[in-house]
Write a protein that holds these residues in place. Sequence first.
Motif, PDB file in Angstrom:
ATOM      1  N   THR A 179       0.836  -1.208   0.000  1.00 34.17           N
ATOM      2  CA  THR A 179       0.000   0.000   0.000  1.00 34.17           C
ATOM      3  C   THR A 179       0.865   1.250   0.000  1.00 34.17           C
ATOM      4  O   THR A 179       0.662   2.167  -0.805  1.00 34.17           O
ATOM      5  CB  THR A 179      -0.933   0.014   1.231  1.00 34.17           C
ATOM      6  OG1 THR A 179      -1.762  -1.152   1.214  1.00 34.17           O
ATOM      7  CG2 THR A 179      -1.805   1.256   1.241  1.00 34.17           C
ATOM      8  N   ALA A 180       1.833   1.288   0.916  1.00 34.99           N
ATOM      9  CA  ALA A 180       2.739   2.436   1.005  1.00 34.99           C
ATOM     10  C   ALA A 180       3.525   2.617  -0.290  1.00 34.99           C
ATOM     11  O   ALA A 180       3.705   3.747  -0.772  1.00 34.99           O
ATOM     12  CB  ALA A 180       3.685   2.258   2.191  1.00 34.99           C
ATOM     13  N   LEU A 181       3.976   1.503  -0.870  1.00 36.39           N
ATOM     14  CA  LEU A 181       4.751   1.569  -2.107  1.00 36.39           C
ATOM     15  C   LEU A 181       3.901   2.100  -3.265  1.00 36.39           C
ATOM     16  O   LEU A 181       4.366   2.931  -4.057  1.00 36.39           O
ATOM     17  CB  LEU A 181       5.297   0.179  -2.452  1.00 36.39           C
ATOM     18  CG  LEU A 181       6.171   0.094  -3.710  1.00 36.39           C
ATOM     19  CD1 LEU A 181       7.415   0.966  -3.560  1.00 36.39           C
ATOM     20  CD2 LEU A 181       6.555  -1.350  -3.998  1.00 36.39           C
ATOM     21  N   CYS A 182       2.660   1.639  -3.365  1.00 35.00           N
ATOM     22  CA  CYS A 182       1.766   2.088  -4.442  1.00 35.00           C
ATOM     23  C   CYS A 182       1.473   3.578  -4.331  1.00 35.00           C
ATOM     24  O   CYS A 182       1.460   4.299  -5.337  1.00 35.00           O
ATOM     25  CB  CYS A 182       0.459   1.301  -4.405  1.00 35.00           C
ATOM     26  SG  CYS A 182       0.618  -0.406  -4.985  1.00 35.00           S
ATOM     27  N   VAL A 183       1.239   4.054  -3.106  1.00 34.58           N
ATOM     28  CA  VAL A 183       0.962   5.480  -2.904  1.00 34.58           C
ATOM     29  C   VAL A 183       2.203   6.303  -3.233  1.00 34.58           C
ATOM     30  O   VAL A 183       2.118   7.354  -3.893  1.00 34.58           O
ATOM     31  CB  VAL A 183       0.494   5.740  -1.459  1.00 34.58           C
ATOM     32  CG1 VAL A 183       0.342   7.241  -1.211  1.00 34.58           C
ATOM     33  CG2 VAL A 183      -0.836   5.040  -1.193  1.00 34.58           C
ATOM     34  N   TYR A 184       3.369   5.827  -2.784  1.00 31.53           N
ATOM     35  CA  TYR A 184       4.618   6.541  -3.076  1.00 31.53           C
ATOM     36  C   TYR A 184       4.888   6.597  -4.578  1.00 31.53           C
ATOM     37  O   TYR A 184       5.259   7.647  -5.123  1.00 31.53           O
ATOM     38  CB  TYR A 184       5.795   5.881  -2.359  1.00 31.53           C
ATOM     39  CG  TYR A 184       7.127   6.453  -2.781  1.00 31.53           C
ATOM     40  CD1 TYR A 184       7.567   7.694  -2.301  1.00 31.53           C
ATOM     41  CD2 TYR A 184       7.947   5.761  -3.682  1.00 31.53           C
ATOM     42  CE1 TYR A 184       8.767   8.224  -2.714  1.00 31.53           C
ATOM     43  CE2 TYR A 184       9.154   6.294  -4.091  1.00 31.53           C
ATOM     44  CZ  TYR A 184       9.558   7.526  -3.613  1.00 31.53           C
ATOM     45  OH  TYR A 184      10.759   8.067  -4.032  1.00 31.53           O
ATOM     46  N   LEU A 185       4.729   5.461  -5.258  1.00 21.98           N
ATOM     47  CA  LEU A 185       4.962   5.417  -6.701  1.00 21.98           C
ATOM     48  C   LEU A 185       3.963   6.298  -7.454  1.00 21.98           C
ATOM     49  O   LEU A 185       4.311   6.916  -8.467  1.00 21.98           O
ATOM     50  CB  LEU A 185       4.874   3.975  -7.210  1.00 21.98           C
ATOM     51  CG  LEU A 185       6.009   3.042  -6.784  1.00 21.98           C
ATOM     52  CD1 LEU A 185       5.738   1.624  -7.272  1.00 21.98           C
ATOM     53  CD2 LEU A 185       7.357   3.548  -7.300  1.00 21.98           C
ATOM     54  N   SER A 186       2.744   6.362  -6.960  1.00 23.23           N
ATOM     55  CA  SER A 186       1.732   7.239  -7.571  1.00 23.23           C
ATOM     56  C   SER A 186       2.172   8.694  -7.486  1.00 23.23           C
ATOM     57  O   SER A 186       2.087   9.450  -8.470  1.00 23.23           O
ATOM     58  CB  SER A 186       0.381   7.052  -6.873  1.00 23.23           C
ATOM     59  OG  SER A 186      -0.085   5.730  -7.008  1.00 23.23           O
ATOM     60  N   TYR A 187       2.656   9.062  -6.307  1.00 22.12           N
ATOM     61  CA  TYR A 187       3.128  10.439  -6.112  1.00 22.12           C
ATOM     62  C   TYR A 187       4.376  10.725  -6.943  1.00 22.12           C
ATOM     63  O   TYR A 187       4.481  11.773  -7.598  1.00 22.12           O
ATOM     64  CB  TYR A 187       3.406  10.675  -4.630  1.00 22.12           C
ATOM     65  CG  TYR A 187       4.039  12.022  -4.343  1.00 22.12           C
ATOM     66  CD1 TYR A 187       3.341  13.208  -4.581  1.00 22.12           C
ATOM     67  CD2 TYR A 187       5.335  12.105  -3.841  1.00 22.12           C
ATOM     68  CE1 TYR A 187       3.920  14.441  -4.325  1.00 22.12           C
ATOM     69  CE2 TYR A 187       5.927  13.329  -3.591  1.00 22.12           C
ATOM     70  CZ  TYR A 187       5.210  14.491  -3.833  1.00 22.12           C
ATOM     71  OH  TYR A 187       5.787  15.716  -3.598  1.00 22.12           O
ATOM     72  N   ALA A 188       5.317   9.766  -6.942  1.00 23.42           N
ATOM     73  CA  ALA A 188       6.560   9.948  -7.703  1.00 23.42           C
ATOM     74  C   ALA A 188       6.272  10.071  -9.196  1.00 23.42           C
ATOM     75  O   ALA A 188       6.877  10.894  -9.897  1.00 23.42           O
ATOM     76  CB  ALA A 188       7.505   8.781  -7.439  1.00 23.42           C
ATOM     77  N   LEU A 189       5.339   9.284  -9.685  1.00 18.86           N
ATOM     78  CA  LEU A 189       4.973   9.307 -11.100  1.00 18.86           C
ATOM     79  C   LEU A 189       4.303  10.626 -11.464  1.00 18.86           C
ATOM     80  O   LEU A 189       4.630  11.237 -12.491  1.00 18.86           O
ATOM     81  CB  LEU A 189       4.031   8.135 -11.412  1.00 18.86           C
ATOM     82  CG  LEU A 189       3.763   7.823 -12.866  1.00 18.86           C
ATOM     83  CD1 LEU A 189       5.045   7.437 -13.588  1.00 18.86           C
ATOM     84  CD2 LEU A 189       2.746   6.677 -12.969  1.00 18.86           C
ATOM     85  N   LEU A 190       3.414  11.076 -10.603  1.00 22.92           N
ATOM     86  CA  LEU A 190       2.712  12.338 -10.862  1.00 22.92           C
ATOM     87  C   LEU A 190       3.671  13.520 -10.771  1.00 22.92           C
ATOM     88  O   LEU A 190       3.585  14.475 -11.562  1.00 22.92           O
ATOM     89  CB  LEU A 190       1.566  12.512  -9.861  1.00 22.92           C
ATOM     90  CG  LEU A 190       0.611  13.678 -10.111  1.00 22.92           C
ATOM     91  CD1 LEU A 190      -0.171  13.462 -11.389  1.00 22.92           C
ATOM     92  CD2 LEU A 190      -0.337  13.863  -8.933  1.00 22.92           C
ATOM     93  N   LYS A 191       4.606  13.451  -9.833  1.00 27.23           N
ATOM     94  CA  LYS A 191       5.563  14.528  -9.648  1.00 27.23           C
ATOM     95  C   LYS A 191       6.516  14.650 -10.845  1.00 27.23           C
ATOM     96  O   LYS A 191       6.891  15.758 -11.270  1.00 27.23           O
ATOM     97  CB  LYS A 191       6.381  14.267  -8.381  1.00 27.23           C
ATOM     98  CG  LYS A 191       7.247  15.416  -7.941  1.00 27.23           C
ATOM     99  CD  LYS A 191       7.923  15.102  -6.613  1.00 27.23           C
ATOM    100  CE  LYS A 191       8.815  16.267  -6.161  1.00 27.23           C
ATOM    101  NZ  LYS A 191       9.495  15.944  -4.882  1.00 27.23           N
TER     102      LYS A 191
END
Length: 277
Positions: free
Chosen positions: A261-273
Motif C-alpha cells: 500500500t505504502a509503495l503504491c501510494v509513493y509510486l503514484s506520487y513519484a509518477l505524478l511529480k
Amino acid sequence: MVRLLQIEFIKLWNNRASKVLIISYFILLTSIALVAAIRFDIGPVKFHLADQGIFNFPYIWHFNTYIAALFKLFLAIVIVSMMSNEYSNKTIKQNLIDGLSKREFILSKFLTAISFALISTVFVFIVSLILGAIYSDFNELPIIFSDLEYLLAFFVKLVGFFSFCLFLGIWVKRSAFALGFLILWAIVEQVLYGILGWKFVSWDTANAIKGFLPLQSMSNLIQEPFTRLKAVQSVAKEIGENFNFDYQVHWYQIAIVLCWTALCVYLSYALLKKRDL
C-alpha cells in the motif's frame, strides 16, 4: 483532509457512472442477507443454507468478509475511472492551477480509497451483526466479538487493493487499459508461481514467494471459509479427506499488504511529480 475528501466526493457524486457503481456495490453487500433465503425442498430432502451455520458467530465474520471482498472490483472501477476522468477532463491540471499541490492531489485520492474501505467495513460489520443476531446459535458477547480480526483484514485488503488500482490509474491513464493490466497482473502472478515451482524451487517455496506478490498477498489475508463448515468437513471425512487449513489472520500478512500500500501510494506520487501535465 476534510476539504480534500469533499472535493473528491463532489466529483464522484456528479459522475453518473461512478454513482451507479457505488450504489450497486453497497446493494451487493446487502445482498449477502439474501443467502439466508436459499432453500431447496426436493421431496424428503430439505436444505436451508442459513441452517448450515454460515451466520453463526464468530464464523459469520470470516464468511461475510470473504464474500464481501469479492465485490471490491466495483469500487476498483470507480477509483480507476476517477483517475482516468482527471486526465480526460483535464481537471487534474485545473486543480493544480487552482493551488492544489501534487502531494495533496494524491492524498485526496488515497483518502478516498481509505474512506471506501472504512465505509465498506462498517457496512459489513452492521449487516453481519444483524444476520448473526437473527440466525446465530451463539449469542454470548465473548463469542459475538471474537474473530473480529477478519474485519481488520477486510479493511487492509480493500485499502491495499484500491491503492494498487490508484497507481494503475495514474500510470496507465485510461481506465479500460488499467483494468486490463490489473487482470494481466493477476495472471502474471499465477504464471510466475507455476514457473518457479516447476523449474526452480519446490512448490512450497514457490507458494511462499507468491505470498509476497501484491494481489496474492491481499488474497491471503482472508482464506476461503467454506471448508470450515461442519457439513463440508463431515462430507470430507466420509470420503477420506481431512481439511487442516490455516484460516487465521496473521500479522505478517497484514504487514506485507501495508508495505505494498505504502509503495503504491509513493509510486503514484513519484509518477505524478515526474510527469509533465
